[in-house]
Scaffold this active site. Structure first.
Site, PDB file in Angstrom:
ATOM      1  N   HIS A 128      16.798  55.520 -36.558  1.00  0.00           N
ATOM      2  CA  HIS A 128      17.037  54.431 -35.605  1.00  0.00           C
ATOM      3  C   HIS A 128      15.789  53.604 -35.316  1.00  0.00           C
ATOM      4  CE1 HIS A 128      21.232  55.411 -34.616  1.00  0.00           C
ATOM      5  NE2 HIS A 128      20.868  56.605 -35.047  1.00  0.00           N
TER       6      HIS A 128
ATOM      7  N   ASP B 129      10.793  47.245 -32.953  1.00  0.00           N
ATOM      8  CA  ASP B 129      12.054  47.841 -32.532  1.00  0.00           C
ATOM      9  C   ASP B 129      12.922  48.030 -33.763  1.00  0.00           C
ATOM     10  OD1 ASP B 129      13.946  48.786 -30.726  1.00  0.00           O
ATOM     11  OD2 ASP B 129      13.703  47.086 -29.365  1.00  0.00           O
TER      12      ASP B 129
HETATM   13  C1  GDG Z   1      16.950  53.023 -30.357  1.00  0.00           C
HETATM   14  C2  GDG Z   1      15.984  52.108 -31.138  1.00  0.00           C
HETATM   15  C3  GDG Z   1      17.933  50.787 -31.937  1.00  0.00           C
HETATM   16  C4  GDG Z   1      19.383  49.730 -21.267  1.00  0.00           C
HETATM   17  N1  GDG Z   1      19.192  49.786 -19.929  1.00  0.00           N
HETATM   18  C5  GDG Z   1      20.369  50.128 -19.399  1.00  0.00           C
HETATM   19  C6  GDG Z   1      21.294  50.283 -20.424  1.00  0.00           C
HETATM   20  N2  GDG Z   1      20.667  50.041 -21.562  1.00  0.00           N
HETATM   21  C7  GDG Z   1      21.327  50.077 -22.881  1.00  0.00           C
HETATM   22  C8  GDG Z   1      21.350  48.721 -23.560  1.00  0.00           C
HETATM   23  C9  GDG Z   1      21.529  49.139 -25.005  1.00  0.00           C
HETATM   24  C10 GDG Z   1      20.778  50.479 -25.053  1.00  0.00           C
HETATM   25  O1  GDG Z   1      20.653  50.957 -23.725  1.00  0.00           O
HETATM   26  C11 GDG Z   1      19.367  50.311 -25.603  1.00  0.00           C
HETATM   27  O2  GDG Z   1      19.463  50.141 -26.972  1.00  0.00           O
HETATM   28  P1  GDG Z   1      18.308  49.432 -27.805  1.00  0.00           P
HETATM   29  O3  GDG Z   1      18.813  49.254 -29.176  1.00  0.00           O
HETATM   30  O4  GDG Z   1      17.969  48.143 -27.158  1.00  0.00           O
HETATM   31  O5  GDG Z   1      17.013  50.371 -27.713  1.00  0.00           O
HETATM   32  P2  GDG Z   1      16.638  51.968 -27.759  1.00  0.00           P
HETATM   33  O6  GDG Z   1      17.129  52.689 -26.565  1.00  0.00           O
HETATM   34  O7  GDG Z   1      15.156  52.001 -27.926  1.00  0.00           O
HETATM   35  O8  GDG Z   1      17.364  52.546 -29.061  1.00  0.00           O
HETATM   36  C12 GDG Z   1      16.574  50.707 -31.255  1.00  0.00           C
HETATM   37  C13 GDG Z   1      18.823  51.818 -31.256  1.00  0.00           C
HETATM   38  O9  GDG Z   1      18.170  53.086 -31.150  1.00  0.00           O
HETATM   39  C14 GDG Z   1      20.131  52.019 -32.032  1.00  0.00           C
HETATM   40  O10 GDG Z   1      19.870  52.339 -33.365  1.00  0.00           O
HETATM   41  O11 GDG Z   1      18.557  49.512 -31.846  1.00  0.00           O
HETATM   42  O12 GDG Z   1      15.722  49.893 -32.031  1.00  0.00           O
HETATM   43  O13 GDG Z   1      14.704  52.058 -30.493  1.00  0.00           O
HETATM   44  O14 GDG Z   1      22.864  49.383 -25.306  1.00  0.00           O
HETATM   45  O15 GDG Z   1      22.376  47.939 -23.023  1.00  0.00           O
HETATM   46  N3  GDG Z   1      22.583  50.616 -20.243  1.00  0.00           N
HETATM   47  C15 GDG Z   1      22.999  50.798 -18.948  1.00  0.00           C
HETATM   48  N4  GDG Z   1      22.134  50.671 -17.903  1.00  0.00           N
HETATM   49  C16 GDG Z   1      20.829  50.323 -18.077  1.00  0.00           C
HETATM   50  O16 GDG Z   1      20.080  50.185 -17.092  1.00  0.00           O
HETATM   51  N5  GDG Z   1      24.270  51.117 -18.739  1.00  0.00           N
END
Ligand code: GDG
Length: 467
Positions: A154, A362
């Site tokens: 990821h 990222d």
């Molecule tokens: C890893 C990789 C890759 C965030 N704050 C809240 C909340 N979130 C949710 C977002 C999104 C998820 O969490 C975060 O996903 P990301 O992809 O932006 O980042 P990582 O957590 O670092 O994930 C990344 C991912 O894996 C998938 O392969 O894209 O690059 O680092 O869905 O909306 N959700 C809620 N409250 C929050 O305060 N409910």
């Protein structure tokens, strides 16, 4: 049909679904069928014992084990998040390597393998997730497991010059080659991985889709993760009238909203982003009082020193910016480190005029896709996206910025706030198409198709033949 077994560090236990329910569970929803099994750490720390606990929900079994305090510290905090995470995000300066942590990482992977092997049936398809479990397939093979084993990373993957900094990099890379399929979000991560393999391991017949190692074919695929675009768009329409969205809207008093949503992590570029917002207000005074920036930064990995330092730095920056620009009825930068429910978040995305996604690195970044999906297609907001997010490979109609340049981000904020409707419509239509085209369900289907097929693909492009 073969049973799917998912293995990840943490298991989203049905009994624990809290406000942040989402992440991998949402991405894999389409792959999980009644009968599937999900294995991983329970999230609990208890005196080392490897008993597997089973829970069942909607026909899906969740099997977990606990970690001891020492395993948690060595495997999870120190090696996975203190060595591999910074390395894979190009932050060598933050890597804190200790040999005993590597040993703990390997030992926990053996512990996982022992437990998983005991649960497997001969024709199960096994899909392993993320950098916590690089060596899992090697451990499973050692126990005689012959199932098809797939792995998805990821995070980004680094080029050889960086991977060399990891002590025993060759050992780690060799262990990864015990998987049949290894998936990455982007072509550049796949290329970096193949470059490392070519430079560090004795492989043969390396081509753009994989290579031969130890008499077996290892397939390296590109499979960008996505979201349930339709579902998220519907949630955003519904949430636009939720009490929380109305409260937020009211608090803006007609000002534009710029929104950032990230885990509180140094890879997300929050320091540069806050500095950029300060630059916007300094360089373009006409935006003062006209825009409010809300950053939701859910606290994460709080036991680690680098995360504690980041938090202090952000507290200071927020104080500086607000101290300098606030007026008695306007606070420019709103910053919260608690989580918001997913449905509420969808409504916030919908009313945000700017979606600010500026990580320094990222793997993909799902927030960028969620922001696009949540927009009103007749009056969409503008996505500002780092060129170092995996999502930028696809979402080229965002305002793409170099996240290291606060002035460039500030200029993009200015451009986004001033952008005429016609250009917003054009950009959003193109972004929407991409987000609707690379969904979570396509991600699952692509990976499983590769995992199921054991044919060795014919090399189309031969890059190098090792002796
Ligand atoms: C890893 C990789 C890759 C965030 N704050 C809240 C909340 N979130 C949710 C977002 C999104 C998820 O969490 C975060 O996903 P990301 O992809 O932006 O980042 P990582 O957590 O670092 O994930 C990344 C991912 O894996 C998938 O392969 O894209 O690059 O680092 O869905 O909306 N959700 C809620 N409250 C929050 O305060 N409910």
């Amino acid at each position: 049909m073969a049973r799917l077994v998912i293995v990840s560090n943490r298991v989203p236990l049905p009994s624990e679904r809290g406000p942040r329910a989402g992440g991998l569970a949402v991405a894999l929803a389409d792959a999980l069928r009644p009968g599937s099994l999900w294995f991983g750490w329970s999230g609990r720390r208890s005196a080392a014992n490897a008993d597997v606990r089973l829970q069942r929900s909607e026909g899906i079994s969740f099997a977990t084990i606990d970690l001891s305090e020492a395993e948690y510290r060595g495997f999870y905090v120190s090696f996975a998040n203190g060595v591999l995470w910074p390395l894979l995000h190009f932050r060598l300066g933050l890597v804190e390597y200790r040999r005993e942590d590597y040993e703990a990482y390997r030992a926990v992977n053996r512990k996982f393998a022992d437990a998983v092997a005991g649960l497997l049936r001969p024709d199960d398809l096994v899909w392993v997730h993320d950098y916590h479990l690089f060596p899992l397939a090697e451990e499973l093979r050692r126990l005689g497991v012959r199932n098809r084993l797939g792995f998805f990373l990821h995070t980004p993957f680094v080029p050889p010059a960086l991977l060399h900094a990891l002590p025993r990099a060759a050992e780690m890379l060799r262990a990864m080659c015990a998987f049949d399929v290894i998936g990455f979000h982007t072509h550049s991560y796949q290329r970096a991985f193949l470059d490392c393999v070519r430079e560090i391991l004795p492989v043969t017949r390396i081509h753009e889709g994989g290579f031969m190692h130890d008499g077996r074919h290892v397939r390296a695929i590109v499979d960008p993760i996505g979201i349930d675009a339709k579902g998220f768009a519907e949630a955003a329409v519904q949430a636009a009238d939720s009490p929380e969205t109305l409260r937020l809207r009211e608090s803006l008093s007609g000002r534009a909203l710029a929104l950032g949503v990230d885990r509180l992590d140094y890879s997300k570029g929050l320091v540069n982003r806050f500095e950029a917002f300060g630059r916007l207000l300094a360089k373009y005074p006409k935006h003062r009082r006209q825009v409010s920036f809300l950053q939701i930064a859910a606290r994460s990995r709080e036991e680690s020193g680098s995360y504690q330092r980041l938090r202090r730095e952000l507290d200071r920056l927020v104080g500086d910016t607000n101290g300098r620009y606030s007026e008695f009825d306007w606070v420019p930068l709103r910053y919260m480190t608690t989580t918001v429910r997913r449905q509420v978040l969808a409504g916030f995305f919908r009313i945000a005029r700017l979606g600010i996604v500026t990580p320094l690195r990222d793997g993909m970044n799902l927030v960028a896709k969620e922001y696009v999906a949540a927009q009103d297609p007749t009056d969409p907001g503008v996505l500002i996206l780092s060129s170092f997010a995996g999502a930028a490979e696809d979402l080229t109609d965002a305002l793409i910025v170099n996240p290291f340049d606060a002035d460039e981000i500030a200029d993009a904020m200015h451009e986004g706030l001033a952008m005429p409707l016609s250009e917003r419509l054009r950009r959003h239509a193109a972004l929407r198409e991409r987000v609707w085209d690379t969904t979570a369900s396509k991600y699952c289907a692509t990976f499983l198709a590769h995992l199921q097929s054991d044919e060795t693909p014919v090399p189309r492009l031969r890059l190098q033949v090792a002796s």
